[in-house]
Motif scaffolding. Structure first.
Motif, short mmCIF file in Angstrom:
data_model
loop_
_atom_site.label_atom_id
_atom_site.label_comp_id
_atom_site.label_asym_id
_atom_site.label_seq_id
_atom_site.Cartn_x
_atom_site.Cartn_y
_atom_site.Cartn_z
N UNK A 47 0.83 -1.20 0.00
CA UNK A 47 0.00 0.00 0.00
C UNK A 47 0.87 1.24 0.00
N UNK A 48 0.36 2.29 0.64
CA UNK A 48 1.09 3.56 0.65
C UNK A 48 1.74 3.87 1.99
N UNK A 49 1.60 2.97 2.96
CA UNK A 49 2.15 3.29 4.28
C UNK A 49 3.12 2.26 4.85
N UNK A 50 3.33 1.16 4.18
CA UNK A 50 4.26 0.13 4.68
C UNK A 50 5.39 -0.05 3.67
N UNK A 51 6.64 0.08 4.14
CA UNK A 51 7.80 -0.03 3.28
C UNK A 51 8.88 -0.89 3.93
N UNK A 52 9.58 -1.65 3.11
CA UNK A 52 10.80 -2.33 3.54
C UNK A 52 11.84 -2.03 2.47
N UNK A 53 12.98 -1.48 2.89
CA UNK A 53 14.07 -1.20 1.97
C UNK A 53 15.21 -2.16 2.28
N UNK A 54 15.60 -2.93 1.27
CA UNK A 54 16.68 -3.92 1.40
C UNK A 54 17.93 -3.40 0.71
N UNK A 55 19.06 -3.50 1.38
CA UNK A 55 20.33 -3.16 0.76
C UNK A 55 20.99 -4.42 0.22
N UNK A 56 21.78 -4.28 -0.83
CA UNK A 56 22.52 -5.43 -1.38
C UNK A 56 23.54 -5.96 -0.38
N UNK A 57 23.84 -5.15 0.65
CA UNK A 57 24.82 -5.55 1.67
C UNK A 57 24.21 -6.38 2.79
N UNK A 58 22.92 -6.75 2.70
CA UNK A 58 22.28 -7.58 3.71
C UNK A 58 21.61 -6.82 4.83
N UNK A 59 21.40 -5.50 4.67
CA UNK A 59 20.71 -4.71 5.69
C UNK A 59 19.30 -4.37 5.22
N UNK A 60 18.45 -4.00 6.16
CA UNK A 60 17.09 -3.57 5.82
C UNK A 60 16.63 -2.49 6.78
N UNK A 61 15.66 -1.71 6.34
CA UNK A 61 14.91 -0.78 7.17
C UNK A 61 13.44 -0.97 6.82
N UNK A 62 12.60 -1.12 7.83
CA UNK A 62 11.16 -1.33 7.62
C UNK A 62 10.37 -0.26 8.35
N UNK A 63 9.37 0.27 7.67
CA UNK A 63 8.48 1.26 8.27
C UNK A 63 7.07 0.72 8.32
#
Length: 172
Positions: A47-63
């Motif tokens: 949707x418009x309010x849930x995000x997960x950003x994955x880095x190629x280095x094996x890290x993530x940030x989730x909102x």
């Protein structure tokens, strides 16, 4: 007469329970998709309010992770959004010893919100009938079995703002 009413009620409960179980067993969430660091890197959205950003280095940030993923988190409409960051690991789906690396385990190192009670959660990489790849959480919520599916963002998907959990990987 009372014995017949109790038997009828018990039979109805068994029929309804069996029907729900059969319905869940017949649902096809899609075929597992092999994921690599290159194919997962970038921002995915539900949707418009849930995000997960994955880095190629094996890290993530989730909102705004679904609170129902975490058994100690409050549930219902008043539940606070859970933001998290950490590392991710690609693996086989649970109970599989071969096949695509279709399971993505998020190892949570920092978080906001309630006491999560867990150190990580699993996403399944699946391709249902529409042909798109989804990263899907399966969990039990207030309304029974729940799923939250994330699609990879296209160019028009705005990068999410950091929740103050350390550097967010850059979307690709």
């Amino acid at each position: 007469m009372r014995r017949g009413s109790v038997s009828a009620a018990l039979l109805m409960a068994l029929v309804v329970g069996a029907a729900c179980g059969i319905g869940e067993a017949l649902q096809d969430p899609g075929d597992p998709v092999d994921m690599t660091a290159e194919t997962i890197a970038g921002t995915w959205h539900a949707g418009t309010d849930r995000f997960i950003t994955f880095g190629a280095d094996g890290t993530f940030t989730a909102l705004n992770l679904p609170p129902g993923l975490f058994h100690r988190s409050p549930s219902g409409p008043a539940a606070e959004p859970i933001d998290a960051s950490g590392r991710y690991v690609l693996a086989y789906q649970p109970a599989a010893t071969a096949g695509p690396h279709a399971s993505v385990r998020l190892i949570i190192e920092e978080r906001t919100g309630a006491d999560l009670g867990v150190g990580g959660v699993e996403l399944s990489a699946l391709r249902p009938g529409d042909g798109q790849v989804y990263l899907v959480f399966f969990y039990v919520g207030d309304q029974g079995n729940m799923t939250t599916g994330y699609l990879r963002c296209a160019d028009a998907c705005p990068p999410p703002a950091s929740a103050g959990l350390g550097p967010a990987p850059r979307p690709s």
